[in-house]
Design an enzyme around this catalytic site. Structure first.
Site, short mmCIF file in Angstrom:
data_model
loop_
_atom_site.label_atom_id
_atom_site.label_comp_id
_atom_site.label_asym_id
_atom_site.label_seq_id
_atom_site.Cartn_x
_atom_site.Cartn_y
_atom_site.Cartn_z
N GLU A 156 -11.36 3.19 5.79
CA GLU A 156 -10.38 4.13 6.36
C GLU A 156 -11.19 5.24 7.02
OE1 GLU A 156 -8.22 6.41 3.45
OE2 GLU A 156 -6.77 7.17 4.90
N HIS A 171 -9.37 0.62 -1.56
CA HIS A 171 -9.34 1.33 -0.29
C HIS A 171 -10.74 1.25 0.32
CE1 HIS A 171 -5.56 2.85 -1.65
NE2 HIS A 171 -5.46 3.78 -0.71
N ASP A 185 1.50 7.20 1.69
CA ASP A 185 2.06 8.33 0.94
C ASP A 185 3.23 8.89 1.74
OD1 ASP A 185 -0.08 8.75 -1.29
OD2 ASP A 185 -1.22 8.53 0.58
N HIS A 244 0.85 -1.20 0.00
CA HIS A 244 0.00 0.00 0.00
C HIS A 244 0.88 1.24 0.00
CE1 HIS A 244 -3.86 2.01 1.77
NE2 HIS A 244 -3.17 2.86 1.00
N HIS A 268 1.42 4.70 -2.70
CA HIS A 268 1.06 5.39 -3.95
C HIS A 268 2.32 6.06 -4.48
CE1 HIS A 268 -3.28 5.06 -2.93
NE2 HIS A 268 -2.80 5.08 -1.69
ZN LIG Z 1 -3.75 4.75 0.17
#
Ligand SMILES: [Zn+2]
Length: 357
Positions: free
Chosen positions: A216, A213, A295, A25, A27
């Site tokens: 979350e 996703h 990220d 996971h 990006h």
């Molecule tokens: Zn993500």
């Protein structure tokens, strides 16, 4: 600042660094460090909006204070605007692969957002060629294995997703792209909006890995609907699965891996501290999970930083870390021989550290 409950000694840090890790996971656009961002802006004569920080230091301060997921995404899309040429995409991915390798991450399955580039008139070919070349060069240079997962932006209409998927078929066909995911603002865009997109890929390319996703900022029904309607075999984040014991049982029965991102969850205010994450609960219930950076350029930590903070909050033993590492390998989309290679390395490292930490 929360005080860690457990000490992560130097020896433990060495163990966590050497422990073979898989990242599922991350990006690629979220690995754009401020210094590369400013370098590419200059290289491509891009003038950033006046509201955007103007120095690396200002970026780091601003990135430390995101109000929520949308606040982060606003910066993320501005950052993306400096990526223009194949070389830019290559440089971005190579910088991540190098950092991941330094952290002891031996296999990465990385997301990218083609729609964020297509809407800026960057060709799909440019994006994929740069990322694909970096995957191959990282394998040669660092010995790591890497796979590309294309994500759809869920704030864009389903028809837009279908178009990009049709244009991407050749990459699924020739194995350049290995998976399909769904990202961006979760809450007003439930998984059922993208059923057609997932069906299109699943029926034509049954071996492609499907993930999304979910759970979350959205509740557990986002996870349930991703499993039932999109037929995903993996869930990105999934922390709100804890809201339903029935769903937890299903995740356990199907061995559905959750790709958890501890520092990201804190930075985007899903939890106040990593200690609040249901990581021990997932462990106790036998639900496999991996630990990831999401990220990292925006959330202040790569994969090893995430492992360390989890150790500081939950104090896992070498045996427990071994289970986490093996679950990550087993949940990966690499072939069986690569998985065995990685499992053998896990045994080697764990045996070395069993008496030391
Ligand atoms: Zn993500």
């Amino acid at each position: 600042m929360t005080i860690p409950k457990y000490e992560c000694t130097d020896c433990m840090k060495n163990f966590l660094k050497e422990l073979p890790k898989c990242e599922h996971h991350v990006h690629l656009e979220g690995t754009l460090e401020p210094n590369l961002l400013f370098k590419l802006a200059e290289r491509n004569n891009i003038i950033l909006p006046s509201t955007f920080p103007t120095t690396v230091e200002e970026c780091n301060i601003r990135y430390n204070n995101f109000g929520d997921l949308q606040d982060f995404l606003d910066h993320y899309y501005i950052g993306m605007s400096v990526l223009i040429t194949e070389q830019d995409f290559y440089d971005l991915a190579m910088a991540y692969f190098q950092k991941a390798c330094e952290d002891g991450c031996l296999h990465s399955e990385v997301f990218f957002d083609p729609q964020g580039h297509l809407e800026r008139n960057i060709d799909l070919e440019t994006v994929v060629a740069g990322f694909d070349k970096a995957c191959k060069d990282a394998n040669k240079k660092f010995g790591t294995t890497n796979k590309l997962i294309m994500c759809l932006l869920r704030h864009l209409p389903n028809s837009d997703g279908l178009k990009v998927l049709r244009d991407s078929k050749k990459y699924y066909q020739n194995g350049t792209i290995h998976g399909l995911g769904l990202d961006s603002s979760e809450k007003p865009f439930p998984p059922q909006l993208f059923e057609d997109c997932y069906n299109l890929i699943r029926t034509e390319f049954p071996n492609v890995g499907l993930t999304a996703h979910a759970g979350e900022e959205g509740d557990y029904t986002y996870v349930e609907n991703s499993l039932n309607l999109l037929n995903v075999t993996r869930i990105d984040h999934g922390i709100n699965s804890k809201q339903s014991s029935e769903l937890m049982e299903k995740l356990y029965q199907n061995k559905t891996m959750l790709t958890i991102c501890p520092l990201s969850n804190v930075k985007l205010q899903c939890v106040k501290d990593v200690a609040e994450l249901p990581i021990p609960l997932f462990f106790d219930k036998g639900i496999p999970f991996s630990i990831n950076s999401d990220d990292p350029a925006y959330f202040g930590g790569y994969i090893l930083d995430n492992y360390i903070v989890v150790h500081e909050r939950f104090g896992f033993s070498v045996e427990q870390w071994k289970t986490i590492s093996l679950n990550g390998i087993n949940g990966s989309w690499c072939d069986e021989s690569r998985k065995q290679e990685l499992r053998d390395k896990v045994d080697e490292v764990c045996n070395k550290y069993l008496e030391l930490v």
